[in-house]
Design an enzyme around this catalytic site. Structure first.
Site, PDB file in Angstrom:
ATOM      1  N   ARG A 273     -13.663  10.276  -5.140  1.00  0.00           N
ATOM      2  CA  ARG A 273     -15.018  10.318  -4.568  1.00  0.00           C
ATOM      3  C   ARG A 273     -14.960  10.190  -3.049  1.00  0.00           C
ATOM      4  NH1 ARG A 273     -19.365   6.232  -7.034  1.00  0.00           N
ATOM      5  NH2 ARG A 273     -18.212   4.721  -5.788  1.00  0.00           N
TER       6      ARG A 273
ATOM      7  N   GLU B 271     -32.175   6.125  -9.536  1.00  0.00           N
ATOM      8  CA  GLU B 271     -31.198   5.032  -9.518  1.00  0.00           C
ATOM      9  C   GLU B 271     -31.775   3.807  -8.843  1.00  0.00           C
ATOM     10  OE1 GLU B 271     -27.588   6.134  -7.388  1.00  0.00           O
ATOM     11  OE2 GLU B 271     -28.717   7.328  -5.959  1.00  0.00           O
TER      12      GLU B 271
ATOM     13  N   LYS C 133     -21.114   9.227  -0.459  1.00  0.00           N
ATOM     14  CA  LYS C 133     -21.228   7.769  -0.276  1.00  0.00           C
ATOM     15  C   LYS C 133     -21.015   7.483   1.205  1.00  0.00           C
ATOM     16  CE  LYS C 133     -19.901   3.506  -2.644  1.00  0.00           C
ATOM     17  NZ  LYS C 133     -21.225   2.951  -2.824  1.00  0.00           N
TER      18      LYS C 133
HETATM   19  N1  PXG Z   1     -25.873   4.243  -6.773  1.00  0.00           N
HETATM   20  C1  PXG Z   1     -25.791   3.866  -5.490  1.00  0.00           C
HETATM   21  C2  PXG Z   1     -26.807   4.352  -4.531  1.00  0.00           C
HETATM   22  C3  PXG Z   1     -24.754   3.028  -5.077  1.00  0.00           C
HETATM   23  O1  PXG Z   1     -24.670   2.673  -3.794  1.00  0.00           O
HETATM   24  C4  PXG Z   1     -23.934   2.989  -7.358  1.00  0.00           C
HETATM   25  C5  PXG Z   1     -24.978   3.833  -7.690  1.00  0.00           C
HETATM   26  C6  PXG Z   1     -22.934   2.590  -8.404  1.00  0.00           C
HETATM   27  O2  PXG Z   1     -21.701   3.232  -8.193  1.00  0.00           O
HETATM   28  P1  PXG Z   1     -20.339   2.595  -8.702  1.00  0.00           P
HETATM   29  O3  PXG Z   1     -19.316   3.586  -8.318  1.00  0.00           O
HETATM   30  O4  PXG Z   1     -20.182   1.282  -7.972  1.00  0.00           O
HETATM   31  O5  PXG Z   1     -20.453   2.410 -10.153  1.00  0.00           O
HETATM   32  C7  PXG Z   1     -23.822   2.550  -6.015  1.00  0.00           C
HETATM   33  C8  PXG Z   1     -22.735   1.595  -5.643  1.00  0.00           C
HETATM   34  C9  PXG Z   1     -22.032  -3.449  -4.178  1.00  0.00           C
HETATM   35  C10 PXG Z   1     -22.361  -2.203  -3.507  1.00  0.00           C
HETATM   36  O6  PXG Z   1     -21.808  -4.465  -3.483  1.00  0.00           O
HETATM   37  C11 PXG Z   1     -22.332  -1.032  -4.230  1.00  0.00           C
HETATM   38  C12 PXG Z   1     -22.653   0.131  -3.602  1.00  0.00           C
HETATM   39  C13 PXG Z   1     -23.008   0.094  -2.281  1.00  0.00           C
HETATM   40  C14 PXG Z   1     -23.039  -1.073  -1.579  1.00  0.00           C
HETATM   41  C15 PXG Z   1     -22.711  -2.248  -2.187  1.00  0.00           C
HETATM   42  O7  PXG Z   1     -21.994  -3.429  -5.413  1.00  0.00           O
HETATM   43  N2  PXG Z   1     -22.654   1.338  -4.254  1.00  0.00           N
END
Ligand code: PXG
Length: 301
Positions: A55, A187, A154
């Protein structure tokens, strides 16, 4: 860990946190121009590191950012950061910013991307939240359309999510849901969403404008292995209000039940049986796979 004791990977060197500095001319700081990953290690093994790197490299390609390390070098750098901080269960933040440039926004003037890896102990939701579940609300901040700023990237530009988080804070809620421009639920601020309807899982498709979460991808696979049907379909607020169950997925939260939205109780108002089954499957899987940090080679994946 106390911040001052942390060692940070900064452009190839391990640096004490106090000395880990980037330029005020870094376009990551000036414009949010850069990308990142949030990754977890369980018992000394990094969970889904390959998928996170996939990713990361996709995000980099999309914004024409040349990552100055190979995949192998980044894998080693992530492991090294966890190892040198003697962490076993960790939250890892891998950040690549455009690097220093001038005050204009032109990224072609930035020739040295900054590569930063921070690994620390992880702050978790208290265990009772996994039984009681979260209360959600739909906020007025919309997720950008894929042709505006694709949420699949991201990027370091998280203001959209932060504006939604501010709405959450104003309402005293730990998490909220965002809609896209068509009014579909897409989301949370940092989590993907699933609902359960008549025994089947439903989650928004990636082209609705979401970050394709690694946890989301694992949950889809585990659900199939559990014999559950999982559909990727648009979800309306009505679908969410009238769902039998709902849960959010993310690296930090893992799988967390959501039991109400906008004053409507979802299902029976507690973590439902399918949610708890998926949560257990995720916990079992995440704690028995991943790239080992303390010995060379890869454990089960
Ligand atoms: N949607 C968004 C907008 C995100 O930022 C997810 C879904 C979940 O993705 P993953 O790959 O983690 O299953 C995210 C995750 C944290 C944190 O501390 C997580 C994200 C960004 C900032 C902080 O968990 N992204």
């Amino acid at each position: 860990m106390i911040e001052s004791e942390l060692k940070i990977f900064l452009n190839g060197s391990m640096v004490p946190a106090k000395e880990a500095r980037v330029s005020v001319f870094d376009h990551g700081f000036l414009y949010g121009d850069g990308i990142f990953e949030g990754i977890r290690a369980y018992s000394g093994r990094i969970f889904k590191l390959d998928e996170h790197l996939d990713r990361l490299f996709d995000s980099a390609k999309s914004i024409l950012l040349d990552i100055p390390y190979s995949r192998e070098e980044l894998t080693e750098a992530v492991c090294r950061t966890v190892r040198e901080n003697e962490l076993v269960d960790a939250y890892i933040r891998l950040v690549i910013s455009r690097g220093p440039g001038d005050l204009g926004l032109d990224p072609s003037k930035c020739s040295n991307p900054s590569v930063i890896i921070i690994a620390d102990e992880i702050a978790l939701y208290p265990p009772e939240v996994y039984q009681r579940g979260l209360e959600l609300a739909a906020v007025s901040t919309r997720r950008p359309a894929t042709d505006v700023l694709n949420p699949a990237i991201k990027s370091l530009n998280y203001l959209n999510n932060i504006l939604a988080k501010i709405e959450a804070n104003l309402r005293g809620l730990p998490e909220v849901v965002l809609l896209n421009h068509q009014g579909y639920v897409v989301e949370g601020t940092a989590d993907n969403i699933f609902i359960v309807r008549r025994g089947e899982l439903v989650t928004p498709p990636t082209n609705a404008g979401i970050l394709n979460g690694i946890t989301r991808q694992v949950v889809i696979k585990l659900a199939q292995e559990l014999g559950l049907i999982c559909k990727e379909e648009n979800i309306t607020l009505h679908d969410l209000y009238t769902a039998d169950e709902c849960f959010l997925t993310g690296t930090a939260a893992e799988v967390i039940p959501a039991v109400a939205c906008d004053g409507r109780t979802i299902g029976h108002g507690i973590g439902g049986p399918i949610t708890l089954k998926v949560l257990q499957a995720f916990r079992d899987y995440s704690r028995s796979s991943g790239v080992s940090v303390y010995k060379s080679g890869v454990a089960t994946v």
